[in-house]
Each structure stands twice: as C-alpha cells, then as structure tokens.
Design a protein around this motif. Structure first.
Motif, PDB file in Angstrom:
ATOM      1  N   SER A 128       0.814  -1.221   0.000  1.00 30.01           N
ATOM      2  CA  SER A 128       0.000   0.000   0.000  1.00 30.01           C
ATOM      3  C   SER A 128       0.845   1.266   0.000  1.00 30.01           C
ATOM      4  O   SER A 128       0.306   2.366  -0.106  1.00 30.01           O
ATOM      5  N   ARG A 129       2.179   1.077   0.158  1.00 28.65           N
ATOM      6  CA  ARG A 129       3.118   2.192   0.250  1.00 28.65           C
ATOM      7  C   ARG A 129       2.743   3.121   1.409  1.00 28.65           C
ATOM      8  O   ARG A 129       2.759   4.339   1.285  1.00 28.65           O
ATOM      9  N   LYS A 130       2.438   2.501   2.534  1.00 29.19           N
ATOM     10  CA  LYS A 130       2.105   3.235   3.742  1.00 29.19           C
ATOM     11  C   LYS A 130       3.114   2.939   4.842  1.00 29.19           C
ATOM     12  O   LYS A 130       3.692   1.853   4.898  1.00 29.19           O
ATOM     13  N   VAL A 131       3.306   3.932   5.709  1.00 30.41           N
ATOM     14  CA  VAL A 131       4.239   3.804   6.815  1.00 30.41           C
ATOM     15  C   VAL A 131       3.485   4.034   8.120  1.00 30.41           C
ATOM     16  O   VAL A 131       2.748   5.024   8.256  1.00 30.41           O
ATOM     17  N   PHE A 132       3.673   3.118   9.066  1.00 22.73           N
ATOM     18  CA  PHE A 132       3.048   3.241  10.377  1.00 22.73           C
ATOM     19  C   PHE A 132       4.147   3.291  11.436  1.00 22.73           C
ATOM     20  O   PHE A 132       5.049   2.457  11.450  1.00 22.73           O
ATOM     21  N   ILE A 133       4.063   4.293  12.315  1.00 23.96           N
ATOM     22  CA  ILE A 133       4.989   4.408  13.433  1.00 23.96           C
ATOM     23  C   ILE A 133       4.158   4.465  14.711  1.00 23.96           C
ATOM     24  O   ILE A 133       3.265   5.312  14.840  1.00 23.96           O
ATOM     25  N   GLU A 134       4.438   3.534  15.610  1.00 25.21           N
ATOM     26  CA  GLU A 134       3.679   3.415  16.856  1.00 25.21           C
ATOM     27  C   GLU A 134       2.182   3.335  16.576  1.00 25.21           C
ATOM     28  O   GLU A 134       1.350   3.875  17.307  1.00 25.21           O
TER      29      GLU A 134
END
Length: 233
Positions: free
Chosen positions: A143-149
């Motif tokens: 999905s070309r997504k970034v998740f942080i915490e």
C-alpha cells in the motif's frame, strides 16, 4: 498507450510551447489555473504534472500542497527564479524536480523522461512488509504506507523510497551522494542538500504526529542510516 502529462500555467504561450515539445511522445492535457488543475487531478490518471509557480489566485506552491493531499503524482515545477530557498520550499511541500525558465526543449524532455523512469523504478519496490521493534515501525510496500507506533505517517513517493531504502539496508550508512543517485539518478547540477530536505520533511511529519521514534539517524560527516526502534526509545 502514451503517458499522460498535465501542464498547468496561466500563460497560453507557455502551455502551447510545452505542448509542442511534449505532444509527440506524450498525451498532453492543459489547465489554465490551479482550480482547473485540481479538478484534473481528482478525475484523471496522470503520469506527471508540470506546474508553473507564478500564477494568480492560486500559485503553484498552493496547487502542489493540494495535490499532495490526494495524489502522489510526480510534479515538475517551473520557475523563473533560481533562488535556493524557493527550490527548498518546493521540495518540502512535495515537488519532485525543478526546471528554471528559460529552458531548452532538450532539457525539458530529459527531465520528464527521467522523472517518469524513476517513478517506474520506484514502483518496482519489492512487495513486502518491513516491521521493526514489535511493530513500532511498519513499512507496507503493498500500500506504500508507513506506520509508526500504530499511527500512519503520510509520505511523498520520494520520502517513502528514501525511508524504504534505509530500512531495507539497516546496517549500511548512506552518503548523501548515494541517496541522491538512488532518488533522482545521476544529476551533477543537483545539490546534495536536497536529501537533507527530504530527511527533514520525514522528521517533521513524525514530530507532528507526536511520536517518540524517528527511524533515520544522522551520521555526522557521512550521511544517514537506519535507526532501530530499540536504539531510539
């Protein structure tokens, strides 16, 4: 099928000139102002946007900001100004490249081809999900997504490629020159501070989310490397 390029400029002469240069190899559509450009972006699949900065009512910077809220389409900005602060500002809000007026048609075509080629290469990132620190950082290439915490961090295409490159090579220190080549190809006229600007953008977006973890570490005098979650908390 030809790639589709949107030309956004309030001057008919410039739109016509750009169309003459590009129409042989590309499907060209035109917008005479920012509002018309936004409507095109919302309704049409585009491969590139060529965007003039100095337009009345809604300038190119404002258009770039609005486009980045809804699409990751590459943006080549046109400007008659050669000031570094203008270039940095454009990069900070999501532009992919700059072309200074006046320009030769050969340079225009070369930059257009380079941007589209790099976009194609960047879409070839291996489909995978990178996860670090018990999902403190998750980079989803599908999905070309970034998740942080657990919170999504909205990155531009180049910011995503930059972070993905560092995370995929977590033990390697990258110089600015190497990152510059990876993101934009060989271009001796480009300033390595462009890389610094994109790193800063990523960090600002993380700070705005009030997150504690920053996945990029500065290696002073060298460049940048990936920062493991365990090392930052």
């Amino acid at each position: 099928m030809k790639r589709k390029i949107l030309i956004v400029d309030d001057e008919w002469n410039m739109r016509n000139l750009l169309s003459i240069y590009l129409s042989k190899d590309y499907d060209v559509v035109e917008a005479k102002d920012g509002e018309e450009a936004i409507r095109f972006v919302k309704t049409t699949e585009l491969d590139l946007i060529i965007l003039d900065i100095m337009m009345p009512y809604m300038n190119g910077w404002d258009v770039c900001v609005e486009v980045r809220k809804i699409k990751s389409t590459p943006i080549l900005m046109l400007t008659a100004r050669n000031e570094l602060k203008d270039k940095v500002h454009g990069l900070e809000i999501g532009a992919d490249d700059y072309l200074i007026k006046p320009f030769e048609p050969e340079e225009l075509l070369a930059r257009v081809k380079a941007i589209i080629r790099r976009t194609d290469l960047n879409t070839d990132i291996k489909d995978e999900v990178l996860s670090f620190g018990s999902d403190i950082l998750v980079i989803d290439s599908y999905s070309r997504k970034v998740f942080i915490e657990g919170k999504i961090v909205d990155l531009t295409p180049k910011e995503f490629v930059l972070l993905h490159t560092l995370a995929s090579n977590p033990k390697r220190v990258f110089t600015r020159e190497i990152l510059l080549e990876i993101l934009w190809g060989l271009n001796g006229s480009r300033d390595t501070r462009t890389v610094d600007t994109h790193i800063k953008n990523i960090r600002v977006k993380i700070k705005e989310k009030e997150l504690n973890y920053v996945p990029i570490e500065t290696v002073w005098g060298v460049g940048y490397k990936f920062n493991y979650p365990e090392e930052s908390l």
